[in-house]
Design a protein around this motif. Structure first.
Motif, short mmCIF file in Angstrom:
data_model
loop_
_atom_site.label_atom_id
_atom_site.label_comp_id
_atom_site.label_asym_id
_atom_site.label_seq_id
_atom_site.Cartn_x
_atom_site.Cartn_y
_atom_site.Cartn_z
N GLY A 65 3.12 2.66 2.04
CA GLY A 65 2.77 3.99 1.81
C GLY A 65 3.24 5.13 0.61
N ALA A 66 3.03 6.15 0.61
CA ALA A 66 3.12 7.19 -0.19
C ALA A 66 4.98 6.81 -1.26
CB ALA A 66 3.85 8.82 0.45
N LEU A 123 4.73 4.15 -3.19
CA LEU A 123 3.21 4.47 -4.64
C LEU A 123 3.57 4.26 -6.00
CD1 LEU A 123 -0.04 5.17 -4.56
CD2 LEU A 123 0.63 7.39 -4.88
N ILE A 179 -3.01 -1.02 0.58
CA ILE A 179 -2.20 -0.59 1.51
C ILE A 179 -2.82 -0.14 3.01
CG2 ILE A 179 -1.01 2.13 2.09
CD1 ILE A 179 -1.64 2.62 -1.08
N GLY A 196 5.69 7.74 4.44
CA GLY A 196 4.14 9.34 4.20
C GLY A 196 2.80 8.59 3.24
N LYS A 242 1.26 11.61 1.33
CA LYS A 242 0.70 11.95 -0.21
C LYS A 242 1.94 11.74 -0.87
CE LYS A 242 -1.81 15.79 2.39
NZ LYS A 242 -1.73 17.29 2.38
N GLY A 243 1.17 11.18 -1.58
CA GLY A 243 2.50 10.83 -2.62
C GLY A 243 1.36 11.16 -4.10
N GLU A 244 2.38 11.59 -4.93
CA GLU A 244 1.75 11.78 -6.96
C GLU A 244 1.53 10.16 -7.50
OE1 GLU A 244 3.46 14.51 -9.69
OE2 GLU A 244 3.84 12.20 -10.29
N LEU A 245 0.21 10.07 -7.92
CA LEU A 245 -0.72 9.39 -8.70
C LEU A 245 -0.30 9.28 -10.43
CD1 LEU A 245 -1.99 5.99 -8.63
CD2 LEU A 245 -3.50 7.90 -7.95
N ASN A 246 0.28 8.76 -10.66
CA ASN A 246 -0.56 8.87 -11.94
C ASN A 246 -1.18 7.40 -12.19
OD1 ASN A 246 0.43 8.01 -14.58
ND2 ASN A 246 2.88 8.59 -14.68
N ILE A 288 -6.19 -0.07 -6.36
CA ILE A 288 -5.83 0.99 -5.13
C ILE A 288 -7.00 1.20 -3.88
CG2 ILE A 288 -4.04 2.53 -3.98
CD1 ILE A 288 -2.88 3.26 -6.69
#
Lengths: 332, 332
Positions: free
Chosen positions: B222-223, B226, B241, B247, B249-253, B264
């Motif tokens: 997961g996060a 990512l 996923i 985790g 929550k993660g930053e998606l670029n 994804i």
């Protein structure tokens, strides 16, 4: 050897408005390429980004702006149509480009030469190539819209939105749109949109929830809408991001995405390889051209502008004053 | 009316180890459901999450833990096989469950009854249902692995990884795995993995880049992974996923994802509706069962534990001391 043409040339890479119509050179034709005399070229938001230095052409492609055009084959150079019959000098064509449309002449890979839809003028043909290929590749080949799908288009009043509404309706979907004015929503409604959302007055998440969520969202906003797009999604829904007007980086709540069993794709046409583009062009001719020819989807040209005024066309697009497409006229 | 059975019952919702084998009641059969006498039940990481209060069963489903089992039909109740022939009392079956496997009896919707693969014991059958359905639905029905794909499994030494390696190899893919020890990588290698990455010593992004990137990544982290999963992706690649051990929550670029034209998806089996599950089960029987029967994919049971020791089984799984599956024995 090279080919002489007049084209829009950006004379100052720091000034997106420094677009001058002047003589320049193109690389000579390779096998599998035709030379097309451009009559009209479509203007896309991506062109304005390129002028701002944000969206460089793929390696090996001309720096001249322009992702779509229509005109007449000047040198067919042995290229063939998708059905295997030869293209002939003088054939009218619409063309998908990686660059070079804002010019008198453009070099086009065989797989990106398309017939002009029956009943379409060259100006009309130039206005639909990029949007048709973009929509088919995204809502059908990436997501899989079908009868009964609910599709949400952000920016319903733009070129993508208006075409998308009609394509999705033709495929049997229910269509929702967001836009920033009642005027634009009225246009969307005229083209068949079922659910009209003024994002200044309403939360699109709440509206979409009331309608069971969106199975497919075609998004041009990116980061700013990422989390809310997931909220607006139906189970097993698919967000396809093709623009990032609202930023590049955003927090992804994977848990929320998993609860929806959602999918996020981010795609574009321009950097695909020739085979991929030929496949998309082929499917677009097969599936979308008939919808243009029978009137299920109509073109929507906002204005035709002389190619010398390309900078003005870009400014009009960026100022948000355009509903539908701007087309540059190259040949009088 | 209700059905009496013995089952693992969690007596204290705040204590994941309070798993007692005791008498309880099941709701009576509805039309389209069969009653199965459980001989063996598979243990999954998701079961440990449910005991911790993180992964509640879907609405209307028993609180009893357990997502897969194998046993004998006690009351076929008019249910039929995928080919339309009737299930008969006494038939051996493997079953995909939304819950209830850790018990002497379980109520199973018709679409989740599967034949036992030829040559498989009931313990072996119980160990492959969830992993087979999970893998087929993800790497084939969500992503589309084929000959020439490169597939990366994170956690190659776990139940999903070991099965996934063999399935992807059988589909003609090149298989990469990450794991945290040489011992686990050796197991992966034995099952056919081509690219072995010890994530403690190597950066999987660099290794995957050296191999042209991954077309499909099956991720349980997961996060935390990512951003690096996107870096490890090939053009037009797909990250699926199915777990969030690293985790939520993660930053998606999005810009980076768009450069790869990446996708994804985040998915799971448990909350799907009956039709969806029946479709997955049907495809799994059709495509994966033959690979089990011809030896292309072997089961990998780490240990068989009496059902009364379910809490110990969970602890062993969480302590990371298991390679392959733990199966609970219900009937001696």
């Amino acid at each position: 050897m090279s080919i002489t043409t007049r084209a829009i040339v950006q004379t100052d890479s720091n000034d997106p408005a420094s677009l001058e119509w002047k003589e320049t050179e193109l690389d000579d034709l390779q096998q599998g390429e035709a030379l097309v005399k451009v009559h009209f070229a479509g203007v896309n938001r991506a062109d304005t980004l390129q002028a701002q230095g944000h969206y460089p052409p793929p390696k090996g492609v001309t720096n001249i702006i322009g992702l779509e055009a229509a005109g007449v084959i000047e040198r067919a150079n042995g290229t063939t149509r998708p059905d295997g019959t030869p293209w002939v000098d003088g054939d009218e064509v619409a063309v998908l480009l990686s660059g070079g449309g804002y010019a008198e002449r453009v070099v086009v890979p065989e797989g990106q030469l398309m017939p002009v839809p029956a009943g379409f003028s060259l100006a009309e043909a130039a206005s639909v190539v990029e949007v048709a290929c973009t929509l088919w590749s995204n809502i059908m080949m990436t997501a899989h819209v079908d009868k009964g799908s609910t599709v949400l288009f952000h920016g319903g009043g733009g070129g993508i939105g208006i075409f998308g509404i009609q394509l999705a309706k033709a495929l049997g979907a229910t269509v929702a749109v967001t836009a920033g004015s009642q005027e634009k929503l009225n246009v969307c409604s005229r083209y068949g949109a079922d659910i009209l959302i003024n994002y200044k007055d309403e939360d699109f998440v709440e509206v979409m929830k009331d309608h069971g969520g969106a199975d497919v969202i075609l998004d041009i906003i990116g980061a700013k809408y990422l989390d809310r797009n997931i909220d607006a999604l139906a189970k097993d829904g698919h967000i396809v991001i093709i623009g990032m007007q609202g930023g590049v980086k955003g927090e992804l709540n994977i848990g929320k995405l998993l609860n929806k069993r959602g999918t996020i794709s981010a795609t574009g046409l321009r950097y695909r390889d020739l085979d991929d583009k030929a496949r998309i062009v082929g499917e677009t001719i097969r599936h979308v051209w008939p919808l243009l020819e029978d009137g299920s989807i109509t073109h929507h040209i906002d204005r035709v502008v002389p190619v010398e005024k390309a900078a003005d066309a870009h400014k009009a697009l960026l100022d948000g004053e355009v509903t539908g497409k701007i087309v540059l006229q190259v040949v009088n």
